[in-house]
Motif scaffolding. Structure first.
Motif, PDB file in Angstrom:
ATOM      1  N   SER A  11      76.943  55.247  42.739  1.00 31.77           N
ATOM      2  CA  SER A  11      78.240  54.607  42.613  1.00 31.77           C
ATOM      3  C   SER A  11      78.882  54.971  41.296  1.00 31.77           C
ATOM      4  O   SER A  11      78.241  55.493  40.382  1.00 31.77           O
ATOM      5  CB  SER A  11      78.100  53.079  42.719  1.00 31.77           C
ATOM      6  OG  SER A  11      77.513  52.727  43.943  1.00 31.77           O
ATOM      7  N   VAL A  12      80.170  54.696  41.207  1.00 34.18           N
ATOM      8  CA  VAL A  12      80.903  54.927  39.974  1.00 34.18           C
ATOM      9  C   VAL A  12      80.371  53.985  38.909  1.00 34.18           C
ATOM     10  O   VAL A  12      80.166  52.796  39.158  1.00 34.18           O
ATOM     11  CB  VAL A  12      82.414  54.683  40.189  1.00 34.18           C
ATOM     12  CG1 VAL A  12      83.164  54.792  38.872  1.00 34.18           C
ATOM     13  CG2 VAL A  12      82.952  55.682  41.185  1.00 34.18           C
ATOM     14  N   THR A  13      80.146  54.491  37.693  1.00 36.45           N
ATOM     15  CA  THR A  13      79.504  53.692  36.655  1.00 36.45           C
ATOM     16  C   THR A  13      80.453  53.294  35.547  1.00 36.45           C
ATOM     17  O   THR A  13      80.023  52.732  34.548  1.00 36.45           O
ATOM     18  CB  THR A  13      78.338  54.484  36.037  1.00 36.45           C
ATOM     19  OG1 THR A  13      78.844  55.713  35.505  1.00 36.45           O
ATOM     20  CG2 THR A  13      77.266  54.761  37.068  1.00 36.45           C
ATOM     21  N   GLN A  14      81.763  53.571  35.704  1.00 36.08           N
ATOM     22  CA  GLN A  14      82.669  53.163  34.659  1.00 36.08           C
ATOM     23  C   GLN A  14      82.671  51.650  34.547  1.00 36.08           C
ATOM     24  O   GLN A  14      82.477  50.930  35.512  1.00 36.08           O
ATOM     25  CB  GLN A  14      84.110  53.636  34.953  1.00 36.08           C
ATOM     26  CG  GLN A  14      84.294  55.124  34.839  1.00 36.08           C
ATOM     27  CD  GLN A  14      84.180  55.797  36.192  1.00 36.08           C
ATOM     28  OE1 GLN A  14      83.462  55.325  37.046  1.00 36.08           O
ATOM     29  NE2 GLN A  14      84.866  56.902  36.348  1.00 36.08           N
ATOM     30  N   SER A  15      82.933  51.191  33.346  1.00 33.32           N
ATOM     31  CA  SER A  15      82.976  49.748  33.115  1.00 33.32           C
ATOM     32  C   SER A  15      84.243  49.168  33.680  1.00 33.32           C
ATOM     33  O   SER A  15      85.183  49.873  34.026  1.00 33.32           O
ATOM     34  CB  SER A  15      82.915  49.458  31.613  1.00 33.32           C
ATOM     35  OG  SER A  15      84.054  50.018  30.960  1.00 33.32           O
ATOM     36  N   THR A  16      84.270  47.837  33.769  1.00 34.97           N
ATOM     37  CA  THR A  16      85.451  47.154  34.270  1.00 34.97           C
ATOM     38  C   THR A  16      86.657  47.421  33.386  1.00 34.97           C
ATOM     39  O   THR A  16      87.781  47.558  33.858  1.00 34.97           O
ATOM     40  CB  THR A  16      85.178  45.641  34.340  1.00 34.97           C
ATOM     41  OG1 THR A  16      84.045  45.418  35.158  1.00 34.97           O
ATOM     42  CG2 THR A  16      86.379  44.906  34.905  1.00 34.97           C
ATOM     43  N   GLU A 139      87.323  45.262  40.370  1.00 36.18           N
ATOM     44  CA  GLU A 139      86.158  45.140  39.490  1.00 36.18           C
ATOM     45  C   GLU A 139      84.844  45.415  40.205  1.00 36.18           C
ATOM     46  O   GLU A 139      83.809  45.528  39.562  1.00 36.18           O
ATOM     47  CB  GLU A 139      86.138  43.743  38.867  1.00 36.18           C
ATOM     48  CG  GLU A 139      87.340  43.478  37.971  1.00 36.18           C
ATOM     49  CD  GLU A 139      87.391  42.052  37.457  1.00 36.18           C
ATOM     50  OE1 GLU A 139      86.469  41.278  37.805  1.00 36.18           O
ATOM     51  OE2 GLU A 139      88.328  41.698  36.723  1.00 36.18           O
ATOM     52  N   LYS A 141      81.989  47.510  41.883  1.00 31.90           N
ATOM     53  CA  LYS A 141      81.503  48.880  41.660  1.00 31.90           C
ATOM     54  C   LYS A 141      81.058  49.475  42.993  1.00 31.90           C
ATOM     55  O   LYS A 141      80.005  49.152  43.512  1.00 31.90           O
ATOM     56  CB  LYS A 141      80.348  48.877  40.669  1.00 31.90           C
ATOM     57  CG  LYS A 141      80.745  48.425  39.267  1.00 31.90           C
ATOM     58  CD  LYS A 141      79.564  48.473  38.319  1.00 31.90           C
ATOM     59  CE  LYS A 141      79.965  48.033  36.912  1.00 31.90           C
ATOM     60  NZ  LYS A 141      78.823  48.062  35.977  1.00 31.90           N
ATOM     61  N   LYS A 145      87.270  54.404  43.322  1.00 35.67           N
ATOM     62  CA  LYS A 145      88.159  53.458  42.666  1.00 35.67           C
ATOM     63  C   LYS A 145      89.137  52.875  43.684  1.00 35.67           C
ATOM     64  O   LYS A 145      89.615  53.572  44.566  1.00 35.67           O
ATOM     65  CB  LYS A 145      88.941  54.144  41.548  1.00 35.67           C
ATOM     66  CG  LYS A 145      88.101  54.600  40.370  1.00 35.67           C
ATOM     67  CD  LYS A 145      88.993  55.231  39.307  1.00 35.67           C
ATOM     68  CE  LYS A 145      88.172  55.693  38.120  1.00 35.67           C
ATOM     69  NZ  LYS A 145      89.032  56.309  37.072  1.00 35.67           N
ATOM     70  N   TYR A 292      82.551  45.032  49.625  1.00 35.04           N
ATOM     71  CA  TYR A 292      83.915  45.471  49.342  1.00 35.04           C
ATOM     72  C   TYR A 292      84.830  45.164  50.533  1.00 35.04           C
ATOM     73  O   TYR A 292      85.954  44.667  50.364  1.00 35.04           O
ATOM     74  CB  TYR A 292      83.911  46.964  49.035  1.00 35.04           C
ATOM     75  CG  TYR A 292      85.223  47.509  48.533  1.00 35.04           C
ATOM     76  CD1 TYR A 292      85.537  47.495  47.187  1.00 35.04           C
ATOM     77  CD2 TYR A 292      86.143  48.056  49.419  1.00 35.04           C
ATOM     78  CE1 TYR A 292      86.738  48.009  46.721  1.00 35.04           C
ATOM     79  CE2 TYR A 292      87.344  48.568  48.972  1.00 35.04           C
ATOM     80  CZ  TYR A 292      87.637  48.542  47.617  1.00 35.04           C
ATOM     81  OH  TYR A 292      88.832  49.053  47.173  1.00 35.04           O
TER      82      TYR A 292
END
Length: 450
Positions: A11-16, A139, A141, A145, A292
């Protein structure tokens, strides 16, 4: 899909903070121009409360917008009455009973505006919670996006499942453009030529006195259609956002499915490489997608409470206006100007039907991919998390994102065709009734009294 360069099942690991720098920048701030326009028009009477981290209704803005849209048809009536008085159009005697005339007046300029203006109340009631849920949705994950930009008008885009497909598609890009634009250009030029020839012929036989007697009612059509047109576009914006979300889901699921097939082919051959994962679908990724979808369906439940009422009322106004305009055209094709409000009514009905149809296309594509995935598991037991995929598909089937009006009629191409038949049928019926009444002799001639 943007950001597709990642390993299978990761999964995408960017922060909120990277995805959503501020919670209020979820959808409104990403589409400032659209929502600024709706704020000026009174359909977005909200302000961001940073202390509570949510949108709150501005009472003054709501009251002003509600009062304005309630009085807007009366302004149009005033313009029409002024036009009638200016051009002395009261040449014929008034043959309508005063009680009937008063009832029609109250119905058209008190009851009907109150029903249509109630759409603003529905928006103000549910939209803050919808925007808050969209913020929470961003928000989560998952493997992509949440789309936040609205592209109008909506267009269906072909989902590319892998880099190889993308490279191969470049070879046919020019060919596809030719197949798309050449018929479209020829159709456009043909329609323009037809309209020019028709208008030119109509103007040669049209009398100014005829147009002068009709323009007050013609202007009144625009005053009545303004608020339904604006609220229709407001609904289409959120339907398009929902379509973008389901399109992102479709691309994600399709990507995993094709990579699962690739992994299966590489592990089932004579030279098997057991270091290659046997499935792109993992239990964790399916559960994340399921969560989701739960959030998306919660947003749709709130959103449909707005759209169901707004679209139903707007369709009623469009139908009445379209029947009236078609009736005027049947009486005399010299009244070509009624083609414009007729096109506005039919065009906005087609717009929301098209948006709803595109949304369902994305949804049905996801179901088709999941169906193929479940069949793949049946042929290769143990390859995929069958139970999780089955629950995911059942979850989607429980609440399809179908936009409905009038209590349950689904919006789509079929409904639009039925609407066209309704407009033409009732316009012809009203025209026949008016012809019959005009041929009835006066009551004195029937009884023999002079």
């Amino acid at each position: 899909m943007d950001g597709r360069k990642m390993e299978l099942g990761i999964s995408v690991t960017q922060s909120t903070e990277t995805i959503v720098p501020k919670r209020e920048r979820c959808l409104v701030e990403k589409n400032k121009l659209i929502f600024s326009i709706y704020r000026c028009l009174g359909l977005f009477p909200f302000r961001w409360d940073s202390s509570k981290s949510l949108y709150t209704v501005q009472a003054v803005s709501f009251a002003v917008a509600y009062s304005f849209w309630f009085l807007w048809p009366l302004i149009g009536l005033g313009v029409a009455l002024y036009g009638i008085k200016t051009f002395n159009l009261n040449e014929n005697l008034d043959q309508v009973d005063d009680v009937v005339e008063t009832s029609i007046f109250i119905l058209g300029f008190a009851v009907a505006p109150a029903i249509t203006t109630y759409s603003i109340k529905q928006i103000a009631k549910y939209l803050p919670e919808i925007l808050d849920d969209i913020s929470n949705l961003c928000e989560l994950k998952v493997g992509f996006k949440t789309p936040l930009h609205i592209h109008m008008p909506c267009r269906k885009q072909k989902a590319l499942s892998s880099k190889a497909e993308f490279i191969n598609s470049q070879k046919f890009q020019e060919h596809e453009k030719t197949l798309f634009y050449v018929p479209l250009i020829t159709l456009f030029l043909s329609i323009v030529a037809f309209i020019i020839a028709w208008v030119n012929g109509i103007l040669e036989v049209t009398e100014w006195s005829t147009l002068k007697s009709e323009w007050p009612f013609y202007i009144l059509q625009f005053f009545y259609l303004t608020q339904p047109a604006i609220t229709t576009w407001f609904c289409v914006v959120f339907i398009e956002w929902m379509r973008l979300v389901y399109e992102a889901l479709k691309v994600e699921v399709e990507y995993l499915y094709h990579n699962t097939l690739t992994s299966l082919q590489r592990t089932s051959g004579p030279q098997r490489d057991r270091n290659i994962p046997t499935a792109a679908f993992s239990k964790e990724s399916v559960k994340l997608t399921d969560d989701y979808i739960d959030k998306v369906q919660e947003i749709f439940v709130l959103l449909i409470k707005i759209i169901k009422y707004v679209a139903s009322v707007n369709f009623l106004v469009y139908l009445i206006s379209a029947v009236f305009c078609t009736l005027e055209l049947l009486k005399s094709f010299r009244l070509i100007m009624y083609m414009i409000p007729l096109a506005i009514s039919v065009g906005h009905m087609a717009l929301i039907c098209y948006a709803s149809n595109c949304l369902m296309d994305e949804y049905e594509h996801i179901l088709l991919i999941l169906k193929r995935t479940v069949r793949l598991e049946r042929h290769h037991p143990g390859l995929l998390p069958y139970d999780e995929l089955h629950i995911l598909r059942e979850n989607l089937l429980e609440l399809p994102p179908q936009v409905v009006v009038f209590g349950g009629y689904p919006l789509g191409n079929g409904f639009l065709i039925a609407v066209h038949g309704f407009i033409l049928t009732y316009a012809v019926l009203a025209n026949d009734i008016m012809d019959m009444q005009s041929n009835i002799p006066p009551l004195g001639n029937v009884t023999g009294n002079v």
